[in-house]
Design a protein around this motif. Structure first.
Motif, PDB file in Angstrom:
ATOM      1  N   PHE A  52      25.189  29.695 -55.965  1.00 14.20           N
ATOM      2  CA  PHE A  52      24.922  29.846 -57.396  1.00 14.20           C
ATOM      3  C   PHE A  52      24.495  31.271 -57.709  1.00 14.20           C
ATOM      4  O   PHE A  52      24.889  31.832 -58.719  1.00 14.20           O
ATOM      5  N   THR A  53      23.705  31.869 -56.821  1.00 16.17           N
ATOM      6  CA  THR A  53      23.272  33.254 -57.023  1.00 16.17           C
ATOM      7  C   THR A  53      24.482  34.185 -57.051  1.00 16.17           C
ATOM      8  O   THR A  53      24.592  35.050 -57.908  1.00 16.17           O
ATOM      9  N   GLY A  64      44.997  32.833 -59.484  1.00 18.51           N
ATOM     10  CA  GLY A  64      45.449  31.527 -59.938  1.00 18.51           C
ATOM     11  C   GLY A  64      44.310  30.659 -60.421  1.00 18.51           C
ATOM     12  O   GLY A  64      44.411  29.993 -61.441  1.00 18.51           O
ATOM     13  N   GLN A  65      43.188  30.696 -59.708  1.00 15.60           N
ATOM     14  CA  GLN A  65      42.054  29.849 -60.076  1.00 15.60           C
ATOM     15  C   GLN A  65      41.471  30.242 -61.426  1.00 15.60           C
ATOM     16  O   GLN A  65      41.022  29.402 -62.163  1.00 15.60           O
ATOM     17  N   SER A  66      41.474  31.537 -61.735  1.00 12.60           N
ATOM     18  CA  SER A  66      40.753  32.008 -62.904  1.00 12.60           C
ATOM     19  C   SER A  66      41.364  31.504 -64.206  1.00 12.60           C
ATOM     20  O   SER A  66      40.678  31.447 -65.201  1.00 12.60           O
ATOM     21  N   PRO A  75      33.463  21.343 -57.736  1.00  9.63           N
ATOM     22  CA  PRO A  75      33.798  22.111 -56.529  1.00  9.63           C
ATOM     23  C   PRO A  75      34.637  23.351 -56.825  1.00  9.63           C
ATOM     24  O   PRO A  75      34.493  24.369 -56.151  1.00  9.63           O
ATOM     25  N   GLU A  76      35.477  23.296 -57.882  1.00 12.60           N
ATOM     26  CA  GLU A  76      36.334  24.448 -58.217  1.00 12.60           C
ATOM     27  C   GLU A  76      35.502  25.696 -58.530  1.00 12.60           C
ATOM     28  O   GLU A  76      35.959  26.827 -58.372  1.00 12.60           O
ATOM     29  N   PRO A  80      25.702  19.558 -59.136  1.00  7.83           N
ATOM     30  CA  PRO A  80      25.433  18.791 -60.365  1.00  7.83           C
ATOM     31  C   PRO A  80      24.294  19.459 -61.130  1.00  7.83           C
ATOM     32  O   PRO A  80      23.338  19.931 -60.518  1.00  7.83           O
ATOM     33  N   MET A  81      24.410  19.552 -62.452  1.00  8.58           N
ATOM     34  CA  MET A  81      23.355  20.201 -63.247  1.00  8.58           C
ATOM     35  C   MET A  81      23.527  19.853 -64.713  1.00  8.58           C
ATOM     36  O   MET A  81      24.539  19.295 -65.124  1.00  8.58           O
ATOM     37  N   THR A  82      22.515  20.223 -65.482  1.00  7.42           N
ATOM     38  CA  THR A  82      22.582  20.077 -66.937  1.00  7.42           C
ATOM     39  C   THR A  82      22.726  21.469 -67.533  1.00  7.42           C
ATOM     40  O   THR A  82      21.924  22.350 -67.232  1.00  7.42           O
TER      41      THR A  82
END
Ligand SMILES: [Cu+2]
Length: 113
Positions: free
Chosen positions: A3-4, A36-38, A66-67, A72-74
């Motif tokens: 996440f960082t 491609g992912q972006s 996962p992509e 999991p978060m709010t």
């Protein structure tokens, strides 16, 4: 840790865009984001915890994505003008689509489950 890294690459993206680099170039320079992912839309699901009609924002308690290497978060998202926000309410379980935009992931579809 992941996440960082993501937060850091978002900061790099914000700094790079005003320097007259196109959004596509900024996105492809983000570590871990293949070209491609972006541009791909991402399907996910969760529960709506807040809706802000005036600012067109929706907050989801979403499952892991996962992509994007997201746990999991709010979190809150901007909602595309084409999405009918009145078709859902706080507390609804929904599926939704995220599409990358210059300011992060934007919600381009919401459907009540
Ligand atoms: Cu999130």
């Amino acid at each position: 840790m992941k996440f960082t890294t993501l937060a850091l690459s978002m900061v790099v993206g914000f700094v790079t865009v005003p320097a007259l680099v196109t959004a596509d170039e900024a996105m492809s320079s983000m570590p871990g984001m293949a070209a491609g992912q972006s541009v791909d839309a991402i399907e996910s699901s969760g529960v709506i915890t807040a809706i802000d009609h005036n600012n067109r924002k929706v907050t989801f308690k979403h499952k892991a994505i996962p992509e994007l290497s997201w746990p999991p978060m709010t979190m809150g998202f901007s909602v595309d003008p084409n999405v009918d926000m009145k078709s859902v309410n706080t507390g609804d379980s929904v599926t939704f689509t995220l599409t990358p935009s210059k300011s992060g992931q934007k919600v381009t579809r919401i459907k009540k489950q």
